[in-house]
Write a protein that holds these residues in place. Structure first.
Motif, mmCIF file in Angstrom:
data_model
loop_
_atom_site.group_PDB
_atom_site.id
_atom_site.type_symbol
_atom_site.label_atom_id
_atom_site.label_comp_id
_atom_site.label_asym_id
_atom_site.label_seq_id
_atom_site.Cartn_x
_atom_site.Cartn_y
_atom_site.Cartn_z
ATOM 1 N N GLU A 164 0.835 -1.203 0.000
ATOM 2 C CA GLU A 164 0.000 0.000 0.000
ATOM 3 C C GLU A 164 0.875 1.260 0.000
ATOM 4 O O GLU A 164 1.980 1.260 0.553
ATOM 5 C CB GLU A 164 -0.912 0.023 1.221
ATOM 6 N N SER A 166 2.306 3.848 1.484
ATOM 7 C CA SER A 166 2.438 4.211 2.890
ATOM 8 C C SER A 166 3.145 5.541 3.111
ATOM 9 O O SER A 166 2.993 6.148 4.174
ATOM 10 C CB SER A 166 3.205 3.112 3.637
ATOM 11 N N SER A 331 -6.751 -1.529 5.404
ATOM 12 C CA SER A 331 -6.169 -2.202 4.243
ATOM 13 C C SER A 331 -6.289 -3.698 4.473
ATOM 14 O O SER A 331 -6.728 -4.152 5.538
ATOM 15 C CB SER A 331 -4.697 -1.811 4.053
ATOM 16 N N GLU A 344 3.205 -2.185 6.114
ATOM 17 C CA GLU A 344 2.839 -1.644 4.813
ATOM 18 C C GLU A 344 3.944 -0.710 4.340
ATOM 19 O O GLU A 344 4.384 0.171 5.081
ATOM 20 C CB GLU A 344 1.510 -0.896 4.894
#
Length: 384
Positions: A164, A166, A331, A344
């Motif tokens: 993701e 981040s 997430s 992440e």
């Protein structure tokens, strides 16, 4: 296929598949073909209409997993984009396209890093990929179900990195080591319709719903939790649907969301809301219905050897250690944490879900470099 993978070219290939949830449009085929070319054993795990993939290189432990998704959110106003949203054009060193940040670039960067690590003989255990097509949707037939299936089979993931986006403002300035939980609740108050001049003949649901929401909002859930901000409750809808000025309506509805830290469990918050509703239901000549849906529990991967290793890999490339954060939404890490510690790590997220979602080509290469350092450090530290 050569072991060398260009992460930018692979990102472009993925973006050109308009995989808006739940559509796949061949995106998962591209990931599978790429990983099979590296020697991964790939399993397609389709649940409902959602395409998922679990791929593993090696059979020994430890098993370092990369998790991500190939689905994307809708384009929105297509005319507002400076370039066609699924053309994946590069303009002045910037890759523009839906999924450029969130998160087809991370899938491509980790695949490229895995190729380099395998070729260099650095993988002394296993590398795996857990890729879903349902992260941006309701997330019921994606990672959640893959995790349940892997648990039932006894598959072991030792640690996981979710790709993701981040980073907050600059590349590598933040990684996520936890997330708050989330619970959505639908509240329906059914009363009795009547004339406003004769309230004794009706049961107005609106004051009851207002009082219930006030009770819930006025309650302080907590003052925060180590590493987390305070939990918050937000009312997201209030609907009556009454077009008349002289009618007491029969029904009022509201929806709320609570983002909560590890001081709470979703079931406990659902029970609290139900108790507050029941207290008001006693003296009301109608009914109050509460329907909670817990979309994820709060979790924290405690700082330690694994988070230190990830931070060091980022610092190797970005030049400074990242902040360890628990901010943001939910997430798929919320499901994977049932299998193993998870962090992440990805690109800067400022344009995700936006018009002209974009990623600098140089930062995609930097992300590959971080993943390469992470894999090398991981098997140096945890490998056989």
């Amino acid at each position: 296929m050569s072991l060398a993978i260009d992460p930018v070219a692979l990102t472009q290939e993925l973006i050109r598949r308009p995989s808006v949830t739940p559509a796949d449009e061949g995106a998962m085929d591209i990931v599978q073909r790429t990983l099979e070319g590296l020697g991964f054993a790939c399993r397609r795990m389709k649940f409902g209409e959602i395409e998922n993939l679990y791929a593993r290189w090696g059979t020994a432990r430890p098993n370092l997993c990369f998790a991500g998704h190939t689905d994307v959110v809708p384009v929105g106003d297509a005319e507002a984009w400076s370039r066609e949203a699924f053309a994946a054009e590069i303009v002045d060193g910037i890759l523009i396209g839906r999924g450029a940040v969130d998160m087809k670039s991370a899938v491509a960067a980790f695949a490229a890093a895995a190729a380099r690590a395998i070729a260099a003989g650095q993988v002394t255990g296993s590398l795996s990929f857990l890729i879903t097509g349902d992260e941006e949707g309701v997330a019921t037939h994606g990672t959640r179900m893959v995790v349940e299936a892997l648990k039932a089979e006894g598959e072991v993931l030792d640690h996981c990195v979710v790709g993701e986006p981040s980073s907050a403002e600059t590349f590598g300035d933040m990684i996520k080591i936890g997330r708050r939980g989330s619970i959505n609740t639908w509240i329906t108050v059914d009363g009795k319709q009547g004339h406003v001049a004769y309230p004794q003949r009706a049961a107005n649901p609106i004051p009851v719903l207002i009082e219930l929401l006030a009770r819930l909002q006025n309650h302080v859930l907590d003052e925060g939790y180590t590493g987390f901000q305070p939990s918050n409750l937000e009312v997201t809808t209030f609907d009556v649907g009454n077009g008349a000025t002289n009618v007491i309506p029969a029904q009022a509805k509201a929806r709320l969301n609570i983002r909560f830290n590890p001081a709470h469990k979703g079931a406990d918050l659902a029970a609290w809301i139900a108790r507050e509703a029941a207290a008001l239901d006693i003296d009301f000549a109608g009914t109050i219905k509460v329907e909670p849906v817990i979309s994820g529990e709060a979790f924290l991967t405690a700082p330690g050897p694994f988070t230190d290793l990830v931070s060091a890999a980022v610092a190797d490339v970005a030049g400074q250690a990242p902040e360890l954060s628990t901010t943001g939404g939910t997430s798929d890490a919320r499901f994977i944490r049932d299998l193993c510690p998870v962090v992440e790590l990805g690109l800067v997220g400022t344009t995700m879900h936006a018009v002209d979602e974009r990623a600098p080509v140089a930062e995609i290469h930097k992300l590959q470099a971080v993943y390469e350092r992470l894999i090398a450090r991981y098997f140096e530290a945890f490998g056989a």
